[in-house]
Design an enzyme around this catalytic site. Structure first.
Site, PDB file in Angstrom:
ATOM      1  N   LYS A 165      -3.711  15.279 -72.513  1.00 14.53           N
ATOM      2  CA  LYS A 165      -3.847  15.854 -73.847  1.00 14.53           C
ATOM      3  C   LYS A 165      -4.071  14.732 -74.853  1.00 14.53           C
ATOM      4  CE  LYS A 165      -2.738  20.159 -72.696  1.00 14.53           C
ATOM      5  NZ  LYS A 165      -3.746  21.230 -72.736  1.00 14.53           N
ATOM      6  N   ASP A 190      -8.037  16.907 -73.261  1.00 12.02           N
ATOM      7  CA  ASP A 190      -7.983  18.220 -73.911  1.00 12.02           C
ATOM      8  C   ASP A 190      -7.358  18.034 -75.286  1.00 12.02           C
ATOM      9  OD1 ASP A 190      -7.776  20.852 -74.642  1.00 12.02           O
ATOM     10  OD2 ASP A 190      -6.498  21.474 -72.961  1.00 12.02           O
ATOM     11  N   GLU A 215     -12.229  18.547 -73.806  1.00 15.87           N
ATOM     12  CA  GLU A 215     -11.979  19.978 -73.915  1.00 15.87           C
ATOM     13  C   GLU A 215     -11.544  20.355 -75.326  1.00 15.87           C
ATOM     14  OE1 GLU A 215      -9.350  21.300 -70.818  1.00 15.87           O
ATOM     15  OE2 GLU A 215      -8.997  23.223 -71.798  1.00 15.87           O
ATOM     16  N   ASP A 240     -12.482  25.859 -74.308  1.00 12.34           N
ATOM     17  CA  ASP A 240     -11.360  26.672 -73.816  1.00 12.34           C
ATOM     18  C   ASP A 240     -11.114  27.750 -74.877  1.00 12.34           C
ATOM     19  OD1 ASP A 240      -8.799  27.705 -73.283  1.00 12.34           O
ATOM     20  OD2 ASP A 240      -7.854  25.785 -72.897  1.00 12.34           O
ATOM     21  N   LYS A 264     -10.038  31.060 -68.723  1.00 17.13           N
ATOM     22  CA  LYS A 264      -8.676  31.547 -68.516  1.00 17.13           C
ATOM     23  C   LYS A 264      -8.744  33.062 -68.572  1.00 17.13           C
ATOM     24  CE  LYS A 264      -6.256  27.701 -70.535  1.00 17.13           C
ATOM     25  NZ  LYS A 264      -5.502  27.195 -71.684  1.00 17.13           N
TER      26      LYS A 264
HETATM   27  O1  OSB Z   1      -5.112  24.223 -73.259  1.00 17.31           O
HETATM   28  O2  OSB Z   1      -4.945  24.370 -71.170  1.00 17.31           O
HETATM   29  C1  OSB Z   1      -4.462  24.511 -72.302  1.00 17.31           C
HETATM   30  C2  OSB Z   1      -0.850  25.523 -71.675  1.00 17.31           C
HETATM   31  C3  OSB Z   1      -0.664  26.520 -72.592  1.00 17.31           C
HETATM   32  C4  OSB Z   1      -1.681  26.818 -73.454  1.00 17.31           C
HETATM   33  C5  OSB Z   1      -2.888  26.139 -73.384  1.00 17.31           C
HETATM   34  C6  OSB Z   1      -3.096  25.154 -72.451  1.00 17.31           C
HETATM   35  C7  OSB Z   1      -2.045  24.840 -71.594  1.00 17.31           C
HETATM   36  C8  OSB Z   1      -2.166  23.795 -70.630  1.00 17.31           C
HETATM   37  C9  OSB Z   1      -1.453  24.016 -69.358  1.00 17.31           C
HETATM   38  O3  OSB Z   1      -2.770  22.779 -70.843  1.00 17.31           O
HETATM   39  C10 OSB Z   1      -1.615  22.929 -68.416  1.00 17.31           C
HETATM   40  C11 OSB Z   1      -2.880  22.969 -67.716  1.00 17.31           C
HETATM   41  O4  OSB Z   1      -3.858  23.518 -68.228  1.00 17.31           O
HETATM   42  O5  OSB Z   1      -2.900  22.452 -66.611  1.00 17.31           O
HETATM   43 MG    MG Z   2      -7.191  23.672 -72.776  1.00 15.64          MG
END
Ligand code: OSB
Ligand code: MG
Length: 368
Positions: A165, A190, A215, A240, A264
């Site tokens: 992140k 991300d 991301e 995302d 997702k």
């Molecule tokens: O942005 O992927 C995301 C968890 C909760 C909400 C949004 C996100 C996430 C994560 C989980 O990053 C961890 C992962 O994606 O492996």
């Molecule tokens: Mg994400």
């Protein structure tokens, strides 16, 4: 299928440690489940791993519960629901609110799988026998803490790919520190929508570090600014948060706002919608992967099945219990080795530990 009763649950699972992202911290994992009771006696269980507050998407758990209880579930009763199209007709009257729809849709697929004695993979057209999955390393409390956490994780676990992140102030120096130690490690970041176009220079700087993708750099519901940013940088943008429907996926592709999509299921309104988006993306040579929300083991099993579809060609975030959760509700955890999950091992894992489920239940609503 003829639904005669439904239960809505809010459960809270403990995390190993807070998960920090560009949108805020997740302290413990509150998740909504729906159980649908078919008149045949079959029971379908559906998870929709939304968050407690609307900090990732506008959806939030108590909103989902209200919508499920007062509008969506009452529409399921007293009618034959013969196909996913029948379910889609019920959903179409409610705009957005994809996380709520996914809780029902997942329970629907669980019943269909039992009726037809088929796996979710075979119902959805999955072809893969194994899928790649990797952890996402959360932010620390500061730049220094983030650098320490990421380097320590890579040093101990030696992952084949690192996904981390970033957010304003914890970005370029973090990547620099990783690259000094691991110049060739496949690395993706991300930003969870924590920048605006004014931060374009940050992303131009990140272009130097050979990242697999960036991301969701910009606002959660933006397409156009991402297209402008993608025009100014070489690193592929992966969307995302912005891809909250099939239509927005079409617009993002048409505007060249991204080169990769993180799909997702909850965010797009279900597994069937996720499959359609994966096919749309493939027809434009846009690779996709299955993203996670820190689901319980139940949601992880569904996501593994989705990731078995042919167009999911990049490493997935199946948020495995061992990476994030201090406890789970499955009898038996999903196993990953060297970044790979064997799907045939999962078939027998669709069993909830009812005493744990009860232990972590904070709210239950029954509807008939
Ligand atoms: O942005 O992927 C995301 C968890 C909760 C909400 C949004 C996100 C996430 C994560 C989980 O990053 C961890 C992962 O994606 O492996
Ligand atoms: Mg994400």
């Amino acid at each position: 299928m003829y639904i005669t009763r439904a239960d809505i649950y809010k459960i809270v699972l403990p995390l190993q440690q807070p998960f920090r992202t560009g949108f805020g911290d997740i302290i413990d994992r509150e998740i909504v489940f729906v159980k649908l009771f078919d008149k045949s006696g079959l029971v379908g269980v559906g998870e929709s791993a939304c968050l407690t507050l609307p900090i990732y998407e506008p959806d939030f758990n108590d909103g989902i519960i209200t919508l499920l209880k007062d509008f969506l579930i009452p529409q399921l009763f007293h009618k034959e629901i013969a196909s996913i199209e029948d379910l889609e007709k019920i959903f179409v009257s409610i705009r957005g609110n994809n996380f709520a729809k996914t809780a029902i849709e997942a329970a629907f697929w669980h019943i269909v799988a039992q009726q037809q004695q088929k796996s979710l993979e075979s119902l959805w057209g999955g072809t893969k026998k194994t899928i790649p999955a990797a952890i996402s390393i959360g932010l620390g409390v500061s730049l220094e803490d983030s650098i320490r956490r990421v380097l320590e994780y890579i040093d101990i676990h030696k992952p084949q790919r690192a996904k981390i992140k970033i957010k304003p102030g914890i970005d370029i120096e973090l990547i620099q520190a990783i690259r000094e130690n691991y110049p060739h490690l496949p690395l993706q970041v991300d930003a969870n929508a924590s920048y605006t176009l004014e931060g374009v220079n940050v992303f131009q700087e990140l272009d130097k570090y050979n990242l697999l993708m960036i991301e969701q750099p910009l606002q959660f519901n933006d397409i156009l600014d991402h297209a402008i940013l993608q025009g100014k940088i070489n690193t592929p943008i992966c969307l995302d948060e912005s891809i909250s429907s099939f239509h927005l996926a079409e617009q993002a592709i048409a505007l060249k706002a991204c080169q990769i999509i993180n799909i997702k299921p909850q965010r797009v309104g279900g597994y069937w919608e996720a499959k359609k988006i994966s096919e749309l993306a493939a027809s434009h040579n846009i690779p996709v992967w299955c993203g996670g929300m820190i689901e319980s083991g139940w949601g992880q099993l569904f996501n593994c099945s989705l990731a078995s579809l042919p167009n999911f060609s990049l490493d997935n975030d199946i948020c495995l219990t061992k990476w994030y959760l201090a406890d789970d509700i499955l009898e038996e955890e999903i196993v990953e080795e060297n970044g790979i999950i064997e799907l045939s091992e999962n078939a027998k894992k669709f069993v909830i530990n009812e005493s744990k489920f009860k232990k972590y239940t904070k709210q239950k609503i029954s509807l008939t």
